[in-house]
Design a protein around this motif. Sequence first.
Motif, PDB file in Angstrom:
ATOM      1  N   ASN A   1      -1.128 -21.446 -33.945  1.00  0.00           N
ATOM      2  CA  ASN A   1      -0.692 -21.070 -34.987  1.00  0.00           C
ATOM      3  C   ASN A   1      -1.938 -20.703 -35.981  1.00  0.00           C
ATOM      4  O   ASN A   1      -1.950 -19.712 -36.615  1.00  0.00           O
ATOM      5  CB  ASN A   1       0.091 -22.197 -36.064  1.00  0.00           C
ATOM      6  CG  ASN A   1       0.455 -21.720 -37.484  1.00  0.00           C
ATOM      7  OD1 ASN A   1      -0.324 -21.799 -38.356  1.00  0.00           O
ATOM      8  ND2 ASN A   1       1.517 -21.071 -37.533  1.00  0.00           N
TER       9      ASN A   1
ATOM     10  N   ASN B   1      -3.267 -16.757 -36.710  1.00  0.00           N
ATOM     11  CA  ASN B   1      -3.095 -16.371 -38.119  1.00  0.00           C
ATOM     12  C   ASN B   1      -4.481 -16.481 -38.692  1.00  0.00           C
ATOM     13  O   ASN B   1      -4.938 -15.763 -39.284  1.00  0.00           O
ATOM     14  CB  ASN B   1      -2.152 -17.471 -38.937  1.00  0.00           C
ATOM     15  CG  ASN B   1      -0.496 -17.179 -38.363  1.00  0.00           C
ATOM     16  OD1 ASN B   1       0.211 -16.117 -38.661  1.00  0.00           O
ATOM     17  ND2 ASN B   1      -0.118 -18.082 -37.650  1.00  0.00           N
TER      18      ASN B   1
ATOM     19  N   ASP C   1       7.368 -26.783 -37.119  1.00  0.00           N
ATOM     20  CA  ASP C   1       6.737 -26.020 -38.110  1.00  0.00           C
ATOM     21  C   ASP C   1       6.418 -26.241 -39.497  1.00  0.00           C
ATOM     22  O   ASP C   1       5.269 -25.819 -40.173  1.00  0.00           O
ATOM     23  CB  ASP C   1       7.467 -24.628 -37.959  1.00  0.00           C
ATOM     24  CG  ASP C   1       7.815 -24.173 -36.665  1.00  0.00           C
ATOM     25  OD1 ASP C   1       7.025 -24.245 -35.734  1.00  0.00           O
ATOM     26  OD2 ASP C   1       8.875 -23.542 -36.314  1.00  0.00           O
TER      27      ASP C   1
ATOM     28  N   LYS D   1       2.603 -26.158 -40.964  1.00  0.00           N
ATOM     29  CA  LYS D   1       2.221 -25.568 -42.158  1.00  0.00           C
ATOM     30  C   LYS D   1       1.845 -26.482 -43.406  1.00  0.00           C
ATOM     31  O   LYS D   1       0.683 -26.019 -44.027  1.00  0.00           O
ATOM     32  CB  LYS D   1       3.433 -24.653 -42.871  1.00  0.00           C
ATOM     33  CG  LYS D   1       3.275 -24.099 -43.994  1.00  0.00           C
ATOM     34  CD  LYS D   1       4.581 -23.288 -44.455  1.00  0.00           C
ATOM     35  CE  LYS D   1       4.331 -22.686 -45.663  1.00  0.00           C
ATOM     36  NZ  LYS D   1       5.489 -21.966 -46.274  1.00  0.00           N
TER      37      LYS D   1
END
Length: 711
Positions: free
Chosen positions: A281, A285, A233, A237
């Motif tokens: 992701n 998002n 993660d 990110k």
Amino acid sequence: ILTPGQLFISCSEPFDADEYIERLAWRTPGGGSKGGAEAFDPKRLLEEFENHIEELKHLDEKIQRRVEKLEHQCHREAKEFAHKVQDLQRSNQVAFQHFQELDEHISYVATKVCHLGDQLEGVNTPRQRAVEAQRLMTYFNEFLDGELRSDVFNNPEKIKEAADIIQKLHLIAQELPFDRQLNLLSVCLGKYHDLERQLIQEFTAAQRRGEIGRMQEVAAVLLHFKGYAHCVDVYIKQCQEGAYMRSDVFEDTALLCQRVNKQVGEVFQSPETVMTKLIQNIFENKLQAHVKEKLDETRRSDVEQYLKNLYDLYTRTTALASKLTEFNLGSDKHTFLSKLIKNIFSTYLESYIEMEKDYLRTRSAMILQRYYDSKNHQKRPQGGGSIQELKERIRQRTNLPLGPSIDTHGETFLSQEVVVNLLQETRHAFERCNRLSDPSDLPKNAFSIFLLLVEHLCMDHIDYALEIGLSAIPSADAKNANLYFLDVVQQANTIFHLFDKQFNDHLMPLISSSPKLTECLHKKKEVIEQMEVKLDTGIDRTLNCMVGQMKHILATEQKKTDFRPEDENNVMIQCTAACSKVCVYVSRQVERVRKSMDGKNVDTVLTELGVRFHRLIHEHLQQYSYSSMGGMLAICDVAEYRKSAKDFRVPLVLQLFDTLHALCNLLVVAPDNLKQVCSGEQLTNLDRNLLHAFVQLRVDYRQARLGRHFS
């Protein structure tokens, strides 16, 4: 004189007996045929030949002995070579046997070595396990004492080794009884989480520095920790930081995935899992937020822009998903990407077709209303009541004008610009429908859009213009009537070609393999037949008006004295003024028909007009009586009518006027020749009563008792 051997040696070319004899004779003194320094001497030449023959025999014997010697030597060397080959074969066989023995010996030694290795491994593995267990017990005691003295726990450079130890101790602690593991488990967990945090920090720092090797090492250590997912993660990110600097989020996403795809294969042991998580992701998002922002701001304020944005965003998202299939995302990557797209657009796609139809309905009505407003025209309500429907049925069946005609001032109320705008809007709707509809709903949605096109283009525009055009057609007895319905026909024909092209190009591919195809074809056929009925009615009434105008010209311009001149000796043989005006009018109408129609419709309409034109002239001529000179003038008129008939380019019409011209000959032929003329090629098949009727038009019919020729 050269010897035979010298003569052979001097010949560089292949041996030629004749050439050899010539050279020998030429070199012999007195042997030349032409003479020379010495006269020809045959005896000397014969002697030279005999001597030369003897020398050749000796030379042949010498060469034969040499050949035999060489053959003997060759046989001897061949035997020696065969003996050597046999010796070598025996040596090779011995060497091969030695090689086989050596190979067997090597195999035996290798088997012994493997067996010895297995024995050593069987002894060494328990020893290593015992050493590892002793080492873990030492570290275990340190945790029990609560004091970590070993260098491996205190040296930051040995974090990888410490992580391996903590991982194993954590598993051991979980196997202990609960009353004994509580304290130890808390200590292990503290160190476990501390090392996990340090490893993730180390991974993050290595990622920022771009140290792929260090990232790979740390990721491999974290693979057995629970925090491995957190490491992934953090990586996802961090790799998105600074990736979306431009306004094109789709292009940025494609570039980001290309860059990360190269890196994850070097860093992680399961790169497809990391890529899948990264793409998920981004879709859930970044892309979802972008789509929501773009669509929500226009959904209620500007439906047109909303539909364009929805189409564009969905198209670009599917294109992006197509690019992402190049990466390794597992075995079912297409289903995975389809679900991501569906999660983003599902709420918008559920209501898409209703918004599309509402927009298309509103937009089409606005385009039509704007056109009628530009013409200062208040649109008349189309027949929906029983009286209007009754009028329509009566008009279609009887071809009678019901009510006063409307003066449209030449306006057809058909606009190619309006049609292009309506078709363009519908084409965009078909494109959006094809892209945004679920495959199972695509035929149904496309059919609903087609019905709106039929409603606004075919009914509200073309059919309405036909109604107005029909109402504007004057009655058949109107004078100087302006016939604009042919312009309506021309424009309606052009418009329907455009409609048919869009039907084939944009609708057919969407419904060709579904049951809706039958419904679409039936609806199209129904609309065409409805319009063809009105077009046929309007064309028929227009032809009636044309014939009525010709009848008016003949009634006002044709005089009885035209065919019974008072002074027959002073008459110019030429067509009458009425005939000239009718022919001019007919030529103008034929040209209008050609411009307004296409294909077989031209011949069909001109055939009908030609037949009515002939009937009118035929009936008109029967209203007068003809003197001899008047009959000539009538023939001139019919000849002029026949010239006009040639403009029709219809064989039937020309044949009718040829027959009429032959009938007019009965007005001028001598009485005694009537039977012969009536038996001619063009009149022989006509009804005798018709021939008699034409003969009765002659002024001298009763005086010359011409009726007896038909008794």
